[in-house]
Design an enzyme around this catalytic site. Structure first.
Site, short mmCIF file in Angstrom:
data_model
loop_
_atom_site.label_atom_id
_atom_site.label_comp_id
_atom_site.label_asym_id
_atom_site.label_seq_id
_atom_site.Cartn_x
_atom_site.Cartn_y
_atom_site.Cartn_z
N HIS A 75 -7.56 -35.50 0.19
CA HIS A 75 -8.08 -36.40 1.23
C HIS A 75 -8.74 -35.63 2.37
O HIS A 75 -8.73 -36.06 3.52
CB HIS A 75 -6.97 -37.32 1.77
CG HIS A 75 -6.37 -38.22 0.75
ND1 HIS A 75 -6.95 -39.42 0.38
CD2 HIS A 75 -5.25 -38.09 -0.01
CE1 HIS A 75 -6.20 -39.99 -0.56
NE2 HIS A 75 -5.17 -39.20 -0.81
N ASN A 148 -4.06 -46.17 -0.93
CA ASN A 148 -5.32 -45.88 -1.62
C ASN A 148 -6.04 -47.18 -1.93
O ASN A 148 -5.51 -48.27 -1.73
CB ASN A 148 -5.06 -45.13 -2.94
CG ASN A 148 -4.62 -43.69 -2.73
OD1 ASN A 148 -4.98 -43.06 -1.75
ND2 ASN A 148 -3.84 -43.17 -3.67
N TYR A 362 4.61 -34.96 3.34
CA TYR A 362 3.67 -35.24 4.42
C TYR A 362 4.03 -34.51 5.71
O TYR A 362 3.17 -33.96 6.38
CB TYR A 362 3.57 -36.75 4.66
CG TYR A 362 2.59 -37.41 3.72
CD1 TYR A 362 1.37 -37.89 4.17
CD2 TYR A 362 2.86 -37.53 2.36
CE1 TYR A 362 0.46 -38.48 3.31
CE2 TYR A 362 1.97 -38.11 1.49
CZ TYR A 362 0.76 -38.59 1.97
OH TYR A 362 -0.14 -39.16 1.11
#
EC number: 1.11.1.6
Length: 678
Positions: A75, A148, A362
């Site tokens: 991304h 997404n 993350y």
């Protein structure tokens, strides 16, 4: 427009304290010292060596040398905007999340769209999944919905994520190809990890080449939990439904745009917001009570499966509007840190093994990308509610914590900051009963890899099926290994021979023997042919030259603009073109700078005396737009050019002399987006 607005919400007001306007100011160092010279370094004589005491040069160069930060592993190529979310009705029955209770409350949001595979400078119209990450700045803290534009994923367990990304990224021995899945290592991974079958069907469909960020769905992918005040839980999946509908490019068009305008999607989003055409998405949820967890032919925790909308309807609960562009892409879009573990009371996790891994990854990746544990203090990441804890120090610390106490429990500060009870808004994890042996294995209910891939295929129109066949044929045609090609063909023969056989023929592989899955179900929600179709914000290229009929053009443009369609003028040269009556039109693009692939439709006007080169360029535009199934309208000399190409009577081609009828027909053709039956 976005720089001349009133403060719209709490987040905007918070960011205002960090904004700086440099225009009209004196140049200074980072220490605030005014600089008298910025073109020449300090030297010993005009031709002498540069002196180390030149602190301005050293500061300027040192900062420049350290401007870049690591890009996101996936991304990396993204663009973002600010906006607001408003719930339609209270969701109290299902969740105690406060931002989902009061229809009068507007919650600030920040949304980042992205491709997945490519580097930060790659093209935006590649075949790829798109990230759709939303940060809600709620009064209970930040909530991140990190999704997404495809509702499923390639893998079921996060431990495979490094392998997937290594296979998808450019091959390490030559760093080729960039932002593409059409290469050996990706398809070798797919063939040997067949849980990916469903996601690959989506990736080879038109969903992976969206027309615009404004015209694609978003999905939370994982199964989460809603928990209400009484402690009752429901499994939940999140959907973003674009108000403009779901629309895509065609593959040849997408490839050409990648070269003509690699910033196509971000330009579209930026311009739409600047023009006041604010993108809108409705938030929908699918809900399954915990009592019904095992009443379906899919495992609700499997991230490679959808919940078909015919079996679990989507309940529309609110709307998000993106109404402000960023002021600085690096400070906001690049430094924003999303994390699926950023939740608020009333939203909880499940045992989806892919989600569980993301809850670690993350935060871990932000530590290296943003330089340490204080990334939450960056302006774009700060919550709009106060935060108090005993986290201290580290790189880039901005908060100045007063007092001598930085631990719990304590008596010197009356045991504060102290935990809040659930009644006071403290987050309480859902009390799920958990038991079992420690094992490394896949649940039996996760082992059906082909049924929903077949469901997806069954749901496609014939046009969409052909596009999937062509996409597989293109991708596997780029694969050098005959063994990998054959493995993939045989893998998708387990889905349907209607896909595997034509692909095998296209790439010279052996025809597979399997006839595929016996699933006959389909879902209307999966085909883009069933989507909303609107003319709003469509862009029409008007091919025009001197001597055009000004009254007719004005009438047509008025009709188009009244329906929200935008017109831009294309000719052989920039400047002014005059109509037969003397009125003028300023040209926006030449044939060199404005390609047909950058427009949704063409309106071919021409002029009174058009030279051969103008006609040649116009005809090239016409042929390409026609090949991409786009609407084409023509009057006067434009009709002659269409007749020469023998396309006047084709679907989506609009001609006529009555401008009222012509304008209405052209508007209707533009609204349809594509005209496949020609």
């Amino acid at each position: 427009m976005s720089n001349e607005r009133e403060m719209q919400n709490k987040k905007d007001q918070q960011l205002e304290s960090f904004r700086v306007e440099d225009e009209g100011k004196k140049l200074t160092t980072n220490q605030g010292l005014k600089v008298s010279e910025d073109e020449f370094s300090l030297k010993a004589g005009e031709r002498g060596p540069t002196l180390m005491e030149d602190f301005h040069f050293r500061e300027k160069m040192t900062h420049f040398d350290h401007e870049r930060i690591p890009e996101r592993i996936v991304h990396a190529r993204g663009f973002a905007a600010h906006g607001e979310f408003q719930v339609y009705d209270s969701m109290k029955e299902f969740t105690k999340a406060k931002f989902l209770q009061d229809p009068s409350v507007k919650t600030p949001v920040f949304v980042r769209f992205s491709t997945v595979a490519g580097s930060k400078g790659s093209a935006e119209t590649v075949r790829d999944a798109r990230g759709f990450a939303t940060k809600f700045y709620t009064e209970e803290g930040n909530y991140d919905l990190v999704g997404n534009n495809i509702p499923v994923f390639f893998i079921q367990d996060a431990i495979k994520f490094p392998d997937l990304v290594h296979a998808l990224k450019p091959e390490p021995h030559n760093e080729i190809p960039q932002a593409q899945s059409a290469h050996d290592t990706f398809w070798d991974f797919i063939a040997n990890n067949q849980e990916s079958a469903h996601m690959v069907m989506w990736a080879m469909s038109d969903r992976s080449i969206p027309r615009s960020f404004r015209m694609m769905e978003g999905f939370g992918v994982h199964t989460f939990r809603f928990v209400n005040e009484e402690g009752k839980a429901h499994f939940v999946k999140f959907h973003w439904k674009p108000v403009l509908g779901i629309h895509s490019l065609v593959w040849d068009e997408a490839q050409k745009i990648a070269g003509k305008d690699p910033d196509f999607h971000r330009r579209d989003l930026w311009e739409s917001i600047e023009n006041g055409d604010y993108p809108e998405y409705e938030l929908g949820v699918q809900l399954i009570s915990e009592e019904d967890e095992f009443n379906f032919d899919f495992d609700v925790l499997d991230p490679t499966k959808i919940w078909p909308e015919e079996e679990v309807p989507v309940k529309i609960i609110g709307k998000m509007t993106l109404n402000r562009n960023v002021d600085n892409v690096f400070a906001e879009t690049e430094q924003v840190a999303f994390h699926p573990g950023h939740v608020v009371p009333g939203i909880d996790f499940t045992n989806d093994p892919l989600l569980q891994g993301r809850l670690f990854s993350y935060t871990d990746t932000q530590l290296i990308r943003l330089g340490g544990p204080n990334f939450h203090e960056l302006p774009i990441n700060r919550p709009v509610c106060p935060f108090h804890n005993n986290q201290r120090d580290g790189y880039g610390r901005q908060t100045i914590n007063k007092g001598q106490v930085s631990y719990h429990k304590n008596s010197l500060a009356a045991n504060t900051p102290q935990p809040a009870s659930e009644e006071e808004g403290g987050y309480a994890h859902y009390q799920e009963k958990v038991e079992g042996r420690k094992v490394r294995k896949r649940s039996e209910s996760f082992k059906d890899h082909f049924s929903q891939a077949k469901l997806f295929w069954n749901s496609m129109s014939e046009v969409e099926k052909n596009h999937i066949i062509e996409a597989f044929s293109f991708e596997l045609g780029k694969v050098q290994s005959k063994s990998v090609q054959q493995q993939v063909v045989e893998m998708f023969a387990h889905v349907t021979s209607d896909l595997a056989k034509p692909v095998a023929e296209a790439i010279g592989a052996n025809l597979p023997q399997s006839e595929g899955s016996s699933v006959t179900k389909s879902s209307l929600a999966l085909s883009q042919e069933n989507t909303i179709k609107k003319p709003d914000t469509r862009k029409v290229g008007v091919i025009i030259d001197n001597g055009f009929n000004g009254d007719e053009v004005k009438q047509v443009l008025n009709e188009l603009q009244s329906k929200g369609i935008q017109a831009e003028f294309i000719s052989d040269k920039l400047g002014i073109k005059k109509c037969a009556g003397g009125s003028e039109i300023e040209i926006d693009h030449t044939f060199l700078t404005g390609e047909s692939v950058l427009f949704d439709a063409l309106y071919v006007v021409g002029g009174k005396e058009v030279d051969p080169s103008f006609k040649d360029d116009a005809v090239y535009f016409i042929k390409e737009a026609y090949a991409h199934f786009k609407p084409i309208g023509a009057t006067h000399v434009g009709i002659k050019w269409l007749e020469e190409q023998e396309i006047v009577e084709k679907e989506g081609v609009v001609t006529g002399t009555d401008m009222n009828i012509f304008s209405q027909n052209l508007t209707g053709a533009v609204m349809e987006h594509r005209h496949w039956n020609r």
